[in-house]
Design a protein around this motif. Structure first.
Motif, PDB file in Angstrom:
ATOM      1  N   VAL A 161      48.638  54.543  40.071  1.00  0.00           N
ATOM      2  CA  VAL A 161      49.819  53.807  39.588  1.00  0.00           C
ATOM      3  C   VAL A 161      49.343  52.502  38.921  1.00  0.00           C
ATOM      4  CG1 VAL A 161      51.982  52.663  40.248  1.00  0.00           C
ATOM      5  CG2 VAL A 161      51.293  54.788  41.390  1.00  0.00           C
ATOM      6  N   GLY A 162      48.323  51.885  39.531  1.00  0.00           N
ATOM      7  CA  GLY A 162      47.743  50.655  38.969  1.00  0.00           C
ATOM      8  C   GLY A 162      47.171  50.855  37.583  1.00  0.00           C
ATOM      9  N   VAL A 163      46.513  52.002  37.359  1.00  0.00           N
ATOM     10  CA  VAL A 163      45.958  52.309  36.027  1.00  0.00           C
ATOM     11  C   VAL A 163      47.101  52.306  34.999  1.00  0.00           C
ATOM     12  CG1 VAL A 163      44.802  54.044  34.596  1.00  0.00           C
ATOM     13  CG2 VAL A 163      44.023  53.644  36.933  1.00  0.00           C
ATOM     14  N   ALA A 164      48.222  52.958  35.362  1.00  0.00           N
ATOM     15  CA  ALA A 164      49.370  53.034  34.446  1.00  0.00           C
ATOM     16  C   ALA A 164      49.973  51.650  34.185  1.00  0.00           C
ATOM     17  CB  ALA A 164      50.422  53.974  35.028  1.00  0.00           C
ATOM     18  N   VAL A 165      50.218  50.883  35.263  1.00  0.00           N
ATOM     19  CA  VAL A 165      50.835  49.550  35.132  1.00  0.00           C
ATOM     20  C   VAL A 165      49.967  48.633  34.262  1.00  0.00           C
ATOM     21  CG1 VAL A 165      51.422  47.437  36.399  1.00  0.00           C
ATOM     22  CG2 VAL A 165      52.162  49.645  37.273  1.00  0.00           C
ATOM     23  N   ASN A 166      48.664  48.604  34.555  1.00  0.00           N
ATOM     24  CA  ASN A 166      47.767  47.725  33.801  1.00  0.00           C
ATOM     25  C   ASN A 166      47.542  48.191  32.375  1.00  0.00           C
ATOM     26  OD1 ASN A 166      47.162  45.753  35.840  1.00  0.00           O
ATOM     27  ND2 ASN A 166      46.061  47.360  36.904  1.00  0.00           N
ATOM     28  N   GLY A 167      47.500  49.498  32.201  1.00  0.00           N
ATOM     29  CA  GLY A 167      47.336  50.059  30.852  1.00  0.00           C
ATOM     30  C   GLY A 167      48.494  49.659  29.950  1.00  0.00           C
ATOM     31  N   VAL A 168      49.715  49.811  30.471  1.00  0.00           N
ATOM     32  CA  VAL A 168      50.921  49.440  29.707  1.00  0.00           C
ATOM     33  C   VAL A 168      50.902  47.931  29.422  1.00  0.00           C
ATOM     34  CG1 VAL A 168      53.445  49.199  29.838  1.00  0.00           C
ATOM     35  CG2 VAL A 168      52.349  51.348  30.488  1.00  0.00           C
ATOM     36  N   ARG A 184      44.529  36.589  24.477  1.00  0.00           N
ATOM     37  CA  ARG A 184      43.346  37.427  24.685  1.00  0.00           C
ATOM     38  C   ARG A 184      42.957  37.437  26.170  1.00  0.00           C
ATOM     39  NH1 ARG A 184      39.798  35.421  21.270  1.00  0.00           N
ATOM     40  NH2 ARG A 184      38.074  34.679  22.536  1.00  0.00           N
ATOM     41  N   ALA A 185      43.112  36.277  26.827  1.00  0.00           N
ATOM     42  CA  ALA A 185      42.826  36.203  28.262  1.00  0.00           C
ATOM     43  C   ALA A 185      43.723  37.183  29.011  1.00  0.00           C
ATOM     44  CB  ALA A 185      43.065  34.783  28.765  1.00  0.00           C
ATOM     45  N   ALA A 186      45.013  37.180  28.671  1.00  0.00           N
ATOM     46  CA  ALA A 186      45.969  38.079  29.324  1.00  0.00           C
ATOM     47  C   ALA A 186      45.590  39.535  29.052  1.00  0.00           C
ATOM     48  CB  ALA A 186      47.381  37.797  28.802  1.00  0.00           C
ATOM     49  N   TYR A 187      45.237  39.822  27.804  1.00  0.00           N
ATOM     50  CA  TYR A 187      44.862  41.190  27.411  1.00  0.00           C
ATOM     51  C   TYR A 187      43.612  41.644  28.162  1.00  0.00           C
ATOM     52  CZ  TYR A 187      42.826  44.891  24.535  1.00  0.00           C
ATOM     53  OH  TYR A 187      42.258  46.054  24.115  1.00  0.00           O
ATOM     54  N   GLN A 188      42.598  40.755  28.226  1.00  0.00           N
ATOM     55  CA  GLN A 188      41.345  41.092  28.914  1.00  0.00           C
ATOM     56  C   GLN A 188      41.594  41.367  30.394  1.00  0.00           C
ATOM     57  OE1 GLN A 188      38.653  37.849  28.170  1.00  0.00           O
ATOM     58  NE2 GLN A 188      37.775  38.792  26.353  1.00  0.00           N
ATOM     59  N   HIS A 189      42.425  40.535  31.016  1.00  0.00           N
ATOM     60  CA  HIS A 189      42.739  40.741  32.430  1.00  0.00           C
ATOM     61  C   HIS A 189      43.338  42.121  32.646  1.00  0.00           C
ATOM     62  CE1 HIS A 189      43.189  36.208  33.586  1.00  0.00           C
ATOM     63  NE2 HIS A 189      42.020  36.509  33.094  1.00  0.00           N
ATOM     64  N   MET A 190      44.306  42.467  31.807  1.00  0.00           N
ATOM     65  CA  MET A 190      45.016  43.734  31.984  1.00  0.00           C
ATOM     66  C   MET A 190      44.109  44.935  31.720  1.00  0.00           C
ATOM     67  SD  MET A 190      47.785  43.040  33.158  1.00  0.00           S
ATOM     68  CE  MET A 190      48.193  41.386  33.612  1.00  0.00           C
ATOM     69  N   ALA A 191      43.306  44.837  30.656  1.00  0.00           N
ATOM     70  CA  ALA A 191      42.383  45.933  30.325  1.00  0.00           C
ATOM     71  C   ALA A 191      41.349  46.101  31.446  1.00  0.00           C
ATOM     72  CB  ALA A 191      41.691  45.652  28.994  1.00  0.00           C
ATOM     73  N   ALA A 192      40.835  44.968  31.952  1.00  0.00           N
ATOM     74  CA  ALA A 192      39.860  45.016  33.053  1.00  0.00           C
ATOM     75  C   ALA A 192      40.513  45.625  34.296  1.00  0.00           C
ATOM     76  CB  ALA A 192      39.336  43.619  33.360  1.00  0.00           C
ATOM     77  N   ASP A 193      41.763  45.231  34.556  1.00  0.00           N
ATOM     78  CA  ASP A 193      42.481  45.763  35.719  1.00  0.00           C
ATOM     79  C   ASP A 193      42.632  47.274  35.648  1.00  0.00           C
ATOM     80  OD1 ASP A 193      42.734  43.352  36.802  1.00  0.00           O
ATOM     81  OD2 ASP A 193      44.904  43.185  36.640  1.00  0.00           O
ATOM     82  N   ALA A 194      42.942  47.784  34.452  1.00  0.00           N
ATOM     83  CA  ALA A 194      43.116  49.230  34.289  1.00  0.00           C
ATOM     84  C   ALA A 194      41.807  49.947  34.628  1.00  0.00           C
ATOM     85  CB  ALA A 194      43.561  49.548  32.866  1.00  0.00           C
ATOM     86  N   ALA A 195      40.690  49.409  34.109  1.00  0.00           N
ATOM     87  CA  ALA A 195      39.375  50.011  34.366  1.00  0.00           C
ATOM     88  C   ALA A 195      39.025  49.935  35.853  1.00  0.00           C
ATOM     89  CB  ALA A 195      38.314  49.294  33.540  1.00  0.00           C
ATOM     90  N   ILE A 196      39.334  48.786  36.461  1.00  0.00           N
ATOM     91  CA  ILE A 196      39.030  48.576  37.880  1.00  0.00           C
ATOM     92  C   ILE A 196      39.850  49.532  38.756  1.00  0.00           C
ATOM     93  CG2 ILE A 196      39.344  46.909  39.762  1.00  0.00           C
ATOM     94  CD1 ILE A 196      38.542  44.743  37.574  1.00  0.00           C
ATOM     95  N   SER A 197      41.132  49.670  38.432  1.00  0.00           N
ATOM     96  CA  SER A 197      41.987  50.580  39.200  1.00  0.00           C
ATOM     97  C   SER A 197      41.472  52.013  39.103  1.00  0.00           C
ATOM     98  CB  SER A 197      43.436  50.516  38.704  1.00  0.00           C
ATOM     99  OG  SER A 197      43.984  49.244  38.964  1.00  0.00           O
ATOM    100  N   LEU A 198      40.944  52.358  37.921  1.00  0.00           N
ATOM    101  CA  LEU A 198      40.376  53.693  37.727  1.00  0.00           C
ATOM    102  C   LEU A 198      39.173  53.892  38.658  1.00  0.00           C
ATOM    103  CD1 LEU A 198      40.808  56.218  35.980  1.00  0.00           C
ATOM    104  CD2 LEU A 198      39.160  55.294  34.353  1.00  0.00           C
ATOM    105  N   GLY A 199      38.357  52.839  38.786  1.00  0.00           N
ATOM    106  CA  GLY A 199      37.214  52.882  39.708  1.00  0.00           C
ATOM    107  C   GLY A 199      37.671  53.101  41.148  1.00  0.00           C
ATOM    108  N   VAL A 200      38.781  52.457  41.514  1.00  0.00           N
ATOM    109  CA  VAL A 200      39.326  52.598  42.871  1.00  0.00           C
ATOM    110  C   VAL A 200      39.844  54.026  43.088  1.00  0.00           C
ATOM    111  CG1 VAL A 200      41.011  51.712  44.539  1.00  0.00           C
ATOM    112  CG2 VAL A 200      39.881  50.128  42.984  1.00  0.00           C
ATOM    113  N   VAL A 201      40.452  54.607  42.057  1.00  0.00           N
ATOM    114  CA  VAL A 201      40.923  56.007  42.132  1.00  0.00           C
ATOM    115  C   VAL A 201      39.744  56.913  42.480  1.00  0.00           C
ATOM    116  CG1 VAL A 201      41.822  57.974  40.797  1.00  0.00           C
ATOM    117  CG2 VAL A 201      42.822  55.709  40.479  1.00  0.00           C
ATOM    118  N   ILE A 202      38.649  56.740  41.721  1.00  0.00           N
ATOM    119  CA  ILE A 202      37.455  57.574  41.913  1.00  0.00           C
ATOM    120  C   ILE A 202      36.869  57.373  43.318  1.00  0.00           C
ATOM    121  CG2 ILE A 202      35.088  58.015  41.087  1.00  0.00           C
ATOM    122  CD1 ILE A 202      36.255  57.069  38.261  1.00  0.00           C
TER     123      ILE A 202
END
Length: 333
Positions: free
Chosen positions: A158-165, A181-199
């Motif tokens: 769910v985090g991947v979806a929320v952060n991706g959007v 850009r700071a906001a964008y970087q945070h969100m993009a990083a969050d999506a990647a991080i959440s994906l790591g947590v999924v795995i």
């Protein structure tokens, strides 16, 4: 925007407009020369901020709760990081709103530099979050606890979806404004991080290795520090009034030196007024005297077109007295 410091002798750059009108109107609300600001759509960004903050606040609450239930530091680390982003987004949004405020008697530049402080605050906030998450993860290694892997994976998905959007909402504005850009970087990083947590959740479910959880937390921390470092450095440079990264001070000096009638330049200063606007002041020695308003308008117009310097204040001197820059070594830069 600037400038209630435009003495007519020094003549700031209100080109192509009636000067008196410009004084009151242009610098009043931050959009006078529309072409200066065509790259920033504050309303678009405002919608993005409001949506991203709402989505992420709801998700942080869910993620913290499930991280606690599933006994997962990785999930709680991800929630902690998301929470720091919500605070960071609120900070950046507040700065974007303040940057629109008109100058007044005490804040003659308005409050546009608050966007620089927000970017710096954002970076520092993330670094603090990293320290807390890293500390917790290291302690978990010595006493690993069983982790509910599937719960972790589903919540993180769910985090991947929320952060991706959320990242997608900020993509358009991220090219021109360090704050967005700071906001964008945070969100993009969050999506990647959440994906790591999924795995990691899937891996724990299949292997039962509880140490995977704090290990993933530490990887998250390293990723956040690496992605935040450049933001921290750039915002610190802006706070210290360095020449913005997108302006070459040598080229600016060469351009001013080559102007007809200019025999010398001193007191050249270039700095960031906000995360999107640059200011310049310089003393031009012109032995033939003041070249006229049109000539000066043309120079400030060129400074804007060539170097994206939005607010130039030029002082014309005839060189009849000895002027060095009061800051001395400046002339070497």
């Amino acid at each position: 925007m600037t400038d209630h410091h435009d003495h007519h002798a020094h003549h700031d750059h209100d080109h192509k407009h009636d000067h008196k009108h410009d004084h009151a109107h242009d610098h009043g609300h931050g959009h006078g020369h529309g072409h200066h600001h065509h790259h920033v759509d504050p309303n678009g960004n405002r919608r993005a901020f409001a949506l991203a903050i709402t989505l992420n606040t709801i998700f942080v609450a869910i993620e913290f709760t499930y991280g606690f239930i599933a006994n997962s530091t990785a999930l709680m680390a991800d929630a902690g990081h998301n929470l720091s982003d919500v605070l960071g987004l609120a900070l950046a949004w507040g700065a974007a709103v303040l940057a629109q405020r008109a100058p007044d008697r005490h804040f003659t530049y308005g409050l546009r530099s608050s966007s620089i402080l927000a970017a710096l605050g954002n970076a520092l906030l993330l670094m603090v979050a990293c320290g807390a998450i890293g500390w917790e993860a290291v302690q978990r290694f010595s006493a690993p606890a069983p982790v509910a892997g599937w719960t972790v994976s589903i919540v993180a998905l769910v985090g991947v979806a929320v952060n991706g959007v959320s990242a997608w909402l900020f993509m358009a504005g991220s090219k021109d404004d360090i704050n967005v850009r700071a906001a964008y970087q945070h969100m993009a990083a969050d999506a990647a991080i959440s994906l790591g947590v999924v795995i990691s959740g899937v891996a724990i479910a299949y292997t039962g290795w509880a140490w995977i959880d704090p290990a993933v937390s530490l990887v998250i921390v390293v990723l956040i520090v690496l992605s935040t470092w450049s933001l921290l450095r750039e915002s610190l440079r802006m706070v210290l009034a360095a020449v913005p990264a997108n302006v070459d001070p040598h080229k600016v000096r060469e351009f001013l030196d080559a102007l007809p009638g200019v025999s010398e330049i001193h007191d050249l200063h270039i700095w960031a007024m906000s995360t999107t606007e640059t200011a310049l002041t310089a003393h031009l020695v012109m032995p033939a005297g003041y070249p006229g308003d049109e000539q000066l308008d043309a120079i400030t117009d060129q400074l804007e077109k060539k170097f994206s310097i939005h607010h130039s204040t030029l002082q014309i001197e005839q060189g009849t007295t000895a002027h060095g820059c009061s800051l001395h070594a400046e002339s070497n830069h």
